[in-house]
Design a protein around this motif. Sequence first.
Motif, mmCIF file in Angstrom:
data_model
loop_
_atom_site.group_PDB
_atom_site.id
_atom_site.type_symbol
_atom_site.label_atom_id
_atom_site.label_comp_id
_atom_site.label_asym_id
_atom_site.label_seq_id
_atom_site.Cartn_x
_atom_site.Cartn_y
_atom_site.Cartn_z
ATOM 1 N N THR A 159 7.124 3.723 4.225
ATOM 2 C CA THR A 159 6.162 2.710 4.664
ATOM 3 C C THR A 159 6.914 1.432 5.046
ATOM 4 O OG1 THR A 159 4.505 3.614 3.151
ATOM 5 C CG2 THR A 159 4.112 1.399 4.025
ATOM 6 N N GLY A 160 6.604 0.867 6.219
ATOM 7 C CA GLY A 160 7.273 -0.363 6.644
ATOM 8 C C GLY A 160 8.501 -0.069 7.486
ATOM 9 N N THR A 161 9.169 -1.132 7.912
ATOM 10 C CA THR A 161 10.345 -0.989 8.771
ATOM 11 C C THR A 161 11.572 -0.615 7.941
ATOM 12 O OG1 THR A 161 11.006 -3.316 8.546
ATOM 13 C CG2 THR A 161 9.417 -2.778 10.296
ATOM 14 N N THR A 162 12.569 -0.108 8.633
ATOM 15 C CA THR A 162 13.814 0.261 7.957
ATOM 16 C C THR A 162 14.465 -0.950 7.305
ATOM 17 O OG1 THR A 162 14.199 2.071 9.519
ATOM 18 C CG2 THR A 162 16.107 1.250 8.305
ATOM 19 N N ALA A 163 14.481 -2.076 8.030
ATOM 20 C CA ALA A 163 15.101 -3.297 7.488
ATOM 21 C C ALA A 163 14.378 -3.764 6.230
ATOM 22 C CB ALA A 163 15.102 -4.394 8.549
ATOM 23 N N PHE A 164 13.042 -3.728 6.254
ATOM 24 C CA PHE A 164 12.278 -4.143 5.073
ATOM 25 C C PHE A 164 12.571 -3.225 3.894
ATOM 26 C CE2 PHE A 164 8.543 -3.659 2.350
ATOM 27 C CZ PHE A 164 8.348 -4.968 1.943
ATOM 28 N N ASN A 165 12.606 -1.930 4.142
ATOM 29 C CA ASN A 165 12.840 -0.980 3.059
ATOM 30 C C ASN A 165 14.251 -1.085 2.483
ATOM 31 O OD1 ASN A 165 10.248 0.098 3.073
ATOM 32 N ND2 ASN A 165 10.746 1.566 4.680
ATOM 33 N N ASN A 204 7.589 12.286 2.602
ATOM 34 C CA ASN A 204 6.875 11.040 2.879
ATOM 35 C C ASN A 204 5.578 11.292 3.655
ATOM 36 O OD1 ASN A 204 8.273 8.638 1.836
ATOM 37 N ND2 ASN A 204 9.997 9.361 3.071
ATOM 38 N N ALA A 205 5.207 12.561 3.792
ATOM 39 C CA ALA A 205 4.008 12.915 4.554
ATOM 40 C C ALA A 205 2.740 12.851 3.717
ATOM 41 C CB ALA A 205 4.168 14.315 5.149
ATOM 42 N N THR A 206 2.887 12.696 2.391
ATOM 43 C CA THR A 206 1.719 12.642 1.510
ATOM 44 C C THR A 206 1.780 11.398 0.628
ATOM 45 O OG1 THR A 206 2.774 13.861 -0.310
ATOM 46 C CG2 THR A 206 1.694 15.171 1.410
ATOM 47 N N THR A 207 0.628 11.018 0.091
ATOM 48 C CA THR A 207 0.564 9.868 -0.804
ATOM 49 C C THR A 207 1.389 10.108 -2.066
ATOM 50 O OG1 THR A 207 -1.643 9.296 0.010
ATOM 51 C CG2 THR A 207 -0.989 8.386 -2.127
ATOM 52 N N ALA A 208 1.260 11.319 -2.624
ATOM 53 C CA ALA A 208 2.014 11.649 -3.833
ATOM 54 C C ALA A 208 3.517 11.653 -3.563
ATOM 55 C CB ALA A 208 1.571 13.012 -4.372
ATOM 56 N N GLY A 209 3.905 12.147 -2.394
ATOM 57 C CA GLY A 209 5.316 12.170 -2.044
ATOM 58 C C GLY A 209 5.893 10.774 -1.902
ATOM 59 N N LYS A 210 5.133 9.880 -1.291
ATOM 60 C CA LYS A 210 5.601 8.503 -1.151
ATOM 61 C C LYS A 210 5.734 7.824 -2.513
ATOM 62 C CE LYS A 210 4.115 7.456 3.570
ATOM 63 N NZ LYS A 210 3.351 6.543 4.433
ATOM 64 N N ALA A 211 4.787 8.096 -3.398
ATOM 65 C CA ALA A 211 4.863 7.531 -4.754
ATOM 66 C C ALA A 211 6.126 8.011 -5.459
ATOM 67 C CB ALA A 211 3.626 7.913 -5.553
#
Length: 225
Positions: A159-165, A204-211
């Motif tokens: 989520t967000g830009t590469t620089a932010f992450n 990163n395709a799912t909410t659980a995966g991102k968490a």
Amino acid sequence: MKYLALPLILLLSACSSTNNLSSSYFMKDMLDTAPKSDADVRHPEWGYPSKRLTTGVQSPAMYRTPSMDHTPTQARPNAAPASRGVNSDSLQNFLLQNGVDYEVLPGNHIMVKLKNTVRFDTGSSTVKSESRHWLDIIGRYLSSQPDVNVVIDGHSDSTGTTAFNDGLSVRRANAVKQQLIRNHVNKNAIFTRGYGENVPTCTNATTAGKACNRRVELVFIVSDS
């Protein structure tokens, strides 16, 4: 023919001199920028070839897995013995008794990686409450273990830009470092790194995966002394 040979010899001689000069220049530059000795590198031995350690924990790939991603439980009095070294025994028995999942990594030093990870909300570098509790327990233990170095690796989801992450992962690692320091862990024994979104452990395709990917991982490096 001899008149042609002389310029050719001079030309080859000039090329040889140029190559030697170029080689000397680059060698000098490399020597100037490279560490002069092991003393110039804080932990040069970390880069040595890996060697597998033996451990008393009887599970595949040297994993200790009472459960995944849970808050540490009450002490277990019958914890299994750990690998060599008094400090390593103490650390691994502590983790076993508090139900913290870990694995022993191969390497020149005894390296213990926690499978429990520190969790965060989207876009946040504030440690979530469920992680803060067991992190405090670990911090209080590490404050009495001067021979244990802590490597903290920060990560983010996509989520967000590469620089932010990239920056977010560093802030997350620093947040965990500060919490350990508040529990009196020596700040000079803590090393932080940020990987941004580049090393996901889940999709990163799912909410659980991102968490799952919004995390900080901890590795303990134990002195052999």
